[in-house]
Structure formats: C-alpha cells, structure tokens
Design a protein around this motif. Sequence first.
Motif, PDB file in Angstrom:
ATOM      1  N   VAL A 138       0.865  -1.075   0.035  1.00  0.00           N
ATOM      2  CA  VAL A 138      -0.043  -0.006   0.203  1.00  0.00           C
ATOM      3  C   VAL A 138       1.050   1.083  -0.036  1.00  0.00           C
ATOM      4  CG1 VAL A 138      -1.781   1.428   1.206  1.00  0.00           C
ATOM      5  CG2 VAL A 138      -2.004  -1.368   1.137  1.00  0.00           C
ATOM      6  N   VAL A 139       0.818   2.034  -1.017  1.00  0.00           N
ATOM      7  CA  VAL A 139       1.922   3.169  -1.088  1.00  0.00           C
ATOM      8  C   VAL A 139       1.649   4.105   0.072  1.00  0.00           C
ATOM      9  CG1 VAL A 139       2.555   5.120  -2.901  1.00  0.00           C
ATOM     10  CG2 VAL A 139       1.978   2.930  -3.656  1.00  0.00           C
ATOM     11  N   HIS A 140       0.725   4.522   0.176  1.00  0.00           N
ATOM     12  CA  HIS A 140       0.506   5.650   1.431  1.00  0.00           C
ATOM     13  C   HIS A 140      -0.274   5.298   2.642  1.00  0.00           C
ATOM     14  CE1 HIS A 140       0.964   9.661   2.712  1.00  0.00           C
ATOM     15  NE2 HIS A 140       1.012  10.291   1.216  1.00  0.00           N
ATOM     16  N   GLY A 141       0.514   5.400   3.715  1.00  0.00           N
ATOM     17  CA  GLY A 141       0.120   5.142   4.840  1.00  0.00           C
ATOM     18  C   GLY A 141      -0.169   6.191   5.796  1.00  0.00           C
ATOM     19  N   GLY A 142       0.035   7.429   5.350  1.00  0.00           N
ATOM     20  CA  GLY A 142      -0.297   8.466   6.146  1.00  0.00           C
ATOM     21  C   GLY A 142       0.731   8.691   7.539  1.00  0.00           C
ATOM     22  N   ARG A 143       0.484   9.438   8.337  1.00  0.00           N
ATOM     23  CA  ARG A 143       1.180  10.087   9.448  1.00  0.00           C
ATOM     24  C   ARG A 143       1.351   8.919  10.463  1.00  0.00           C
ATOM     25  NH1 ARG A 143       0.338  16.271  10.737  1.00  0.00           N
ATOM     26  NH2 ARG A 143       2.354  16.121  11.604  1.00  0.00           N
ATOM     27  N   ASP A 144       0.435   8.100  10.559  1.00  0.00           N
ATOM     28  CA  ASP A 144       0.087   7.090  11.806  1.00  0.00           C
ATOM     29  C   ASP A 144       0.686   5.844  11.677  1.00  0.00           C
ATOM     30  OD1 ASP A 144      -0.954   9.237  13.040  1.00  0.00           O
ATOM     31  OD2 ASP A 144      -3.048   8.778  12.068  1.00  0.00           O
ATOM     32  N   HIS A 145       1.234   5.495  10.567  1.00  0.00           N
ATOM     33  CA  HIS A 145       1.773   3.980  10.340  1.00  0.00           C
ATOM     34  C   HIS A 145       2.969   3.698  10.208  1.00  0.00           C
ATOM     35  CE1 HIS A 145      -2.592   2.531  10.565  1.00  0.00           C
ATOM     36  NE2 HIS A 145      -2.899   3.524   9.738  1.00  0.00           N
ATOM     37  N   ALA A 146       3.812   3.578  11.185  1.00  0.00           N
ATOM     38  CA  ALA A 146       5.316   3.406  11.022  1.00  0.00           C
ATOM     39  C   ALA A 146       5.687   2.077  10.794  1.00  0.00           C
ATOM     40  CB  ALA A 146       5.993   3.843  11.984  1.00  0.00           C
ATOM     41  N   GLY A 147       4.698   1.022  10.770  1.00  0.00           N
ATOM     42  CA  GLY A 147       4.925  -0.277  10.372  1.00  0.00           C
ATOM     43  C   GLY A 147       3.576  -0.802   9.569  1.00  0.00           C
ATOM     44  N   PRO A 148       3.768  -2.073   9.372  1.00  0.00           N
ATOM     45  CA  PRO A 148       2.476  -2.850   8.915  1.00  0.00           C
ATOM     46  C   PRO A 148       1.331  -2.754   9.789  1.00  0.00           C
ATOM     47  CG  PRO A 148       4.140  -4.385   9.555  1.00  0.00           C
ATOM     48  CD  PRO A 148       4.853  -3.194   9.809  1.00  0.00           C
ATOM     49  N   ALA A 149       0.057  -2.997   9.082  1.00  0.00           N
ATOM     50  CA  ALA A 149      -1.259  -2.872   9.921  1.00  0.00           C
ATOM     51  C   ALA A 149      -2.027  -4.069   9.354  1.00  0.00           C
ATOM     52  CB  ALA A 149      -1.789  -1.503   9.806  1.00  0.00           C
ATOM     53  N   ARG A 150      -2.713  -4.776  10.364  1.00  0.00           N
ATOM     54  CA  ARG A 150      -3.719  -5.695  10.359  1.00  0.00           C
ATOM     55  C   ARG A 150      -4.845  -4.708   9.476  1.00  0.00           C
ATOM     56  NH1 ARG A 150      -5.380 -10.594  12.466  1.00  0.00           N
ATOM     57  NH2 ARG A 150      -7.277 -11.261  11.248  1.00  0.00           N
ATOM     58  N   VAL A 151      -5.455  -5.668   8.560  1.00  0.00           N
ATOM     59  CA  VAL A 151      -6.554  -4.609   7.626  1.00  0.00           C
ATOM     60  C   VAL A 151      -7.975  -4.982   8.210  1.00  0.00           C
ATOM     61  CG1 VAL A 151      -7.889  -4.487   5.428  1.00  0.00           C
ATOM     62  CG2 VAL A 151      -5.208  -4.971   5.275  1.00  0.00           C
ATOM     63  N   ASP A 152      -8.738  -3.930   8.646  1.00  0.00           N
ATOM     64  CA  ASP A 152     -10.071  -4.063   9.106  1.00  0.00           C
ATOM     65  C   ASP A 152     -10.784  -2.937   8.354  1.00  0.00           C
ATOM     66  OD1 ASP A 152      -9.362  -1.806  10.363  1.00  0.00           O
ATOM     67  OD2 ASP A 152      -9.363  -2.766  12.417  1.00  0.00           O
ATOM     68  N   ALA A 153     -12.009  -2.766   8.374  1.00  0.00           N
ATOM     69  CA  ALA A 153     -12.792  -1.912   7.844  1.00  0.00           C
ATOM     70  C   ALA A 153     -12.200  -0.458   8.032  1.00  0.00           C
ATOM     71  CB  ALA A 153     -14.294  -2.318   8.165  1.00  0.00           C
ATOM     72  N   ALA A 154     -11.984  -0.068   9.304  1.00  0.00           N
ATOM     73  CA  ALA A 154     -11.741   1.075   9.653  1.00  0.00           C
ATOM     74  C   ALA A 154     -10.414   1.502   9.201  1.00  0.00           C
ATOM     75  CB  ALA A 154     -11.419   1.238  11.207  1.00  0.00           C
ATOM     76  N   LEU A 155      -9.496   0.560   9.059  1.00  0.00           N
ATOM     77  CA  LEU A 155      -8.255   0.755   8.170  1.00  0.00           C
ATOM     78  C   LEU A 155      -8.379   1.376   6.676  1.00  0.00           C
ATOM     79  CD1 LEU A 155      -5.292   1.252   8.350  1.00  0.00           C
ATOM     80  CD2 LEU A 155      -5.092  -1.175   7.547  1.00  0.00           C
ATOM     81  N   LEU A 156      -9.378   0.553   6.101  1.00  0.00           N
ATOM     82  CA  LEU A 156      -9.636   0.656   4.687  1.00  0.00           C
ATOM     83  C   LEU A 156     -10.317   2.122   4.422  1.00  0.00           C
ATOM     84  CD1 LEU A 156     -11.146  -2.657   3.356  1.00  0.00           C
ATOM     85  CD2 LEU A 156      -9.168  -1.626   2.707  1.00  0.00           C
ATOM     86  N   THR A 157     -11.050   2.497   5.505  1.00  0.00           N
ATOM     87  CA  THR A 157     -11.993   3.760   5.371  1.00  0.00           C
ATOM     88  C   THR A 157     -10.511   4.993   5.306  1.00  0.00           C
ATOM     89  OG1 THR A 157     -13.820   2.875   6.242  1.00  0.00           O
ATOM     90  CG2 THR A 157     -13.365   5.448   6.282  1.00  0.00           C
ATOM     91  N   GLU A 158      -9.840   4.708   6.457  1.00  0.00           N
ATOM     92  CA  GLU A 158      -8.704   5.874   6.528  1.00  0.00           C
ATOM     93  C   GLU A 158      -7.963   5.736   5.053  1.00  0.00           C
ATOM     94  OE1 GLU A 158      -4.407   5.887   9.095  1.00  0.00           O
ATOM     95  OE2 GLU A 158      -6.148   4.424   9.791  1.00  0.00           O
ATOM     96  N   LEU A 159      -7.310   4.608   4.626  1.00  0.00           N
ATOM     97  CA  LEU A 159      -6.639   4.635   3.653  1.00  0.00           C
ATOM     98  C   LEU A 159      -6.983   4.931   2.431  1.00  0.00           C
ATOM     99  CD1 LEU A 159      -4.717   1.349   4.057  1.00  0.00           C
ATOM    100  CD2 LEU A 159      -3.794   3.375   4.979  1.00  0.00           C
ATOM    101  N   ALA A 160      -8.433   5.188   2.226  1.00  0.00           N
ATOM    102  CA  ALA A 160      -9.014   5.388   0.913  1.00  0.00           C
ATOM    103  C   ALA A 160      -8.989   7.007   0.996  1.00  0.00           C
ATOM    104  CB  ALA A 160     -10.606   5.049   1.293  1.00  0.00           C
ATOM    105  N   THR A 161      -8.885   7.779   2.068  1.00  0.00           N
ATOM    106  CA  THR A 161      -9.055   9.261   2.036  1.00  0.00           C
ATOM    107  C   THR A 161      -7.393   9.609   1.797  1.00  0.00           C
ATOM    108  OG1 THR A 161      -8.009   9.328   4.310  1.00  0.00           O
ATOM    109  CG2 THR A 161     -10.121   9.021   4.161  1.00  0.00           C
ATOM    110  N   LEU A 162      -6.518   8.719   1.541  1.00  0.00           N
ATOM    111  CA  LEU A 162      -5.155   9.179   1.071  1.00  0.00           C
ATOM    112  C   LEU A 162      -5.013   8.843  -0.475  1.00  0.00           C
ATOM    113  CD1 LEU A 162      -3.140   7.495   3.922  1.00  0.00           C
ATOM    114  CD2 LEU A 162      -3.748  10.028   3.671  1.00  0.00           C
ATOM    115  N   SER A 163      -6.132   8.502  -0.945  1.00  0.00           N
ATOM    116  CA  SER A 163      -6.098   8.187  -2.563  1.00  0.00           C
ATOM    117  C   SER A 163      -5.363   9.344  -3.384  1.00  0.00           C
ATOM    118  CB  SER A 163      -7.474   7.623  -3.099  1.00  0.00           C
ATOM    119  OG  SER A 163      -7.643   6.368  -2.594  1.00  0.00           O
ATOM    120  N   PRO A 164      -6.349  10.561  -3.166  1.00  0.00           N
ATOM    121  CA  PRO A 164      -5.515  11.789  -3.961  1.00  0.00           C
ATOM    122  C   PRO A 164      -4.225  11.982  -3.716  1.00  0.00           C
ATOM    123  CG  PRO A 164      -7.617  12.209  -2.564  1.00  0.00           C
ATOM    124  CD  PRO A 164      -6.890  11.004  -2.012  1.00  0.00           C
ATOM    125  N   LEU A 165      -3.302  11.503  -2.777  1.00  0.00           N
ATOM    126  CA  LEU A 165      -2.043  11.664  -2.724  1.00  0.00           C
ATOM    127  C   LEU A 165      -1.231  10.805  -3.480  1.00  0.00           C
ATOM    128  CD1 LEU A 165      -1.924  12.688   1.060  1.00  0.00           C
ATOM    129  CD2 LEU A 165      -2.558  13.929  -0.759  1.00  0.00           C
TER     130      LEU A 165
END
Length: 407
Positions: free
Chosen positions: A95-122
Amino acid sequence: MTRASLVLNAGSSSLKFAVYKDGPGTRPAVLRGRIAGIGTEPVFSARDEAGRALPEDQGMQLEEGVGYDPLMASLLDWLNSRQGGVTITAAGHRVVHGGRDHAGPARVDAALLTELATLSPLAPLHQPHNLAAIRAVAAAMPGLPQVACFDTSFHHTQARLSKLFALPRALTEKGIIRYGFHGLSYDYIAGILPDHLDCRAEGRVIVAHLGNGASMCAMKARRSVATSMGFTALAGLMMGQRCGTLDPGIVLYLIREVGMAPEAVEHMLYQESGLLGVSGISNDVELLQASAEPSAREAIDLFCERAACELAALAVTIAGLDAIIFTAGIGENSALVRRLICDRLTWMGVVLDGEANGRSAVRISSPASAVDVLVLPTDEEAVIARSTQALLALQNDEVPSGQIARA
C-alpha cells in the motif's frame, strides 16, 4: 499442502503476486507471477522457485474485461489447483501511502480501509488499486488475515525538519508534510547492505531506486534520514511519466492562463511527463537508448542530470557519502544511466569501473573510488511477506487451514 503467505502488488492494469512459505526469517518465493491487461485482455505469467517459466497450459484462463474480484478468485483457485496445493494463510499487500500514523505494517479491517481511502488523492496511480486488491481478497476469502505494508513507513525515522515544507504551520498540522515513498524497496536494501559493505553499511549511504517511478533515500545506520519524494509520489526525481519536482507556479499558470482543468493538469503531470514527455517517444529507457532521435537522448540526459543533482543534495543531509546503491528496473539494468549519473559526481570522489558497470556487476566502482558504488536488485515482495508473517505471529493469529475455497 504448502502453508504460505500470498503477497500482492496491485496497479491500475496489472497485478504482481508472489507466494512465500510460512516460517521465520527471509526465504525465497516459491512462486512469482503477474497478470497484465486487467480490465482489457488479461495475460497471465508465472515462474517457479528456480525462476523457470511455468508451461502455458498451467496458466489461468481469464475472460476479457474482468476486474479485480473475479480475477482474484481465479488466482486463488489456480494456486489451490497446482500439484501439491497451496494453503494461503494470509495476504500481504503493498500500500503506497500510509499517512502519518503507520510506522509499520497494519492488520486490515474496515476502519483501516476507510482511513487509507482518504489518502487516494495523494497517490492516485497506486492507492485505489492497492485497496481494490484488498477488497477482492476479502470477497474471495472472507476471514483471511490481510496485512497492509506501507511505502511510507520506512521514512518515519526522519527528523522533523526533513519532513517540513515552508508552508503555514496550520497546513503542516493538517498533515501536509513530506512522507517519502518506495520504503519497501529501501527496507530490503537496508537489510542486505551488511552483506556487501561490511562496516560501511552503517555509514552514509544513498540508495537510488530508479524505475518508472524513481526516488532516492539518504541513510545513516541503515535508517532513512531524507528522501527525494514528498507529500505525493510526484515530487523529486524525473521519472518515466511523472515530472518530478516542479515550480508550483507552473501549475498555477496552466490553470489560470492556459485554462487547463485541475484534472487535466494532474493527468499531464502523472502520466504525460518525465521521460515520455521530454522524449515524445516512450518512458522505456531501453527504447530510448536504442533510438536515434535527439529527443530520446535529451530525455535520458535530463533524467541523469536531475538524479545527480538530487543525490548531491541528499549527501548534505548525511554530511558526506560512503556508498551509492543503484536498484529497481533502470538502476539495475541501464549501464548508460548509471554512468551518466556517476560521471556528474566525480567531484565527490565517485569513479566507476567501466567494464564492471557494463556487465552490471554488483560492485561497479573502481578501486580508486572514494565512494563504493553497487548494483543490488531489490525485493519488495520479500519485505511484505516477512512483515506480514511477523505481525500476525506477534498478534497470535489463528490462521485458517485447509485448501483455498471461495466463499
């Protein structure tokens, strides 16, 4: 049955995949493949652990125009149908963009998908497709553990000053900062540096990840200190189809004076610029090197000029330079590009061995060079597999057993 993790790197029209046996440490992929032409005429190819191409009759039959959901189900079925079978215990994704909060890998759940979708414009060329692959796996195998591995995570070690733009502080606090990308590639190279540089591996190293997407990372003690990319994957080096760093006034001029719509400007900067735009021919360095058109060589020269300038600037952030590492498609395969970049850095003590460079040896610097120059293949998929298995082991996940089955 082989218990293994499936690694996926999804793009707009292609999907790279690899299968790694479960277990501690780093191990080679037992299978690698690619599906190109997604959404039009898909073409499937795969290689075994020894790098041998699998026979065509072992390939998948894919219908024209299929998207990620049916494609993913077909891939999982194909893995299961191979002799001996493969039990997929987890899926790891680039996943190309993890934003400010992810300094390592993250388990995928619905909340994470929603968060990562907001980074799509970047990261419009990557993020939507990365997330589409995650959703497709979830549709084909509900309950399968999935892990997102971010290109931005490796750069979280950078100091605050390396992340700042000279913008109003309120915008900085909203997250408009330098993130950096290609972190999975840099993570892999950082891990193998001691095998090639001994004690210098902990010194002042600049890694040049040169491909259709290109960036550089300055490291000290094998950690990111500074990088050429910034808020988006559009900044820094000139790339295959992306412009790299640009006077922001040009964007304003194109919108205000030329009358281009923001969407048209975005398309131009991401897909019509770089080597393709300057040459007017192609974004493929091999084709440009073979071309007799002056614009082809001009595009290569500009690419190398920009790369040398960026490398010299990054050396400031680590107070000197002990080694340069070339990696990724162009960095690993174009002796001309490596030479043109290094010829511009002789004032830094960089001296190439022409013969070694010509055959893309691991060490291409001359014994007289004050700076080690190496060519090292990267392996982002290996980093994803290792990170996925380590995170799930840490969380004590119970992974599904048995053959792959569609829900």
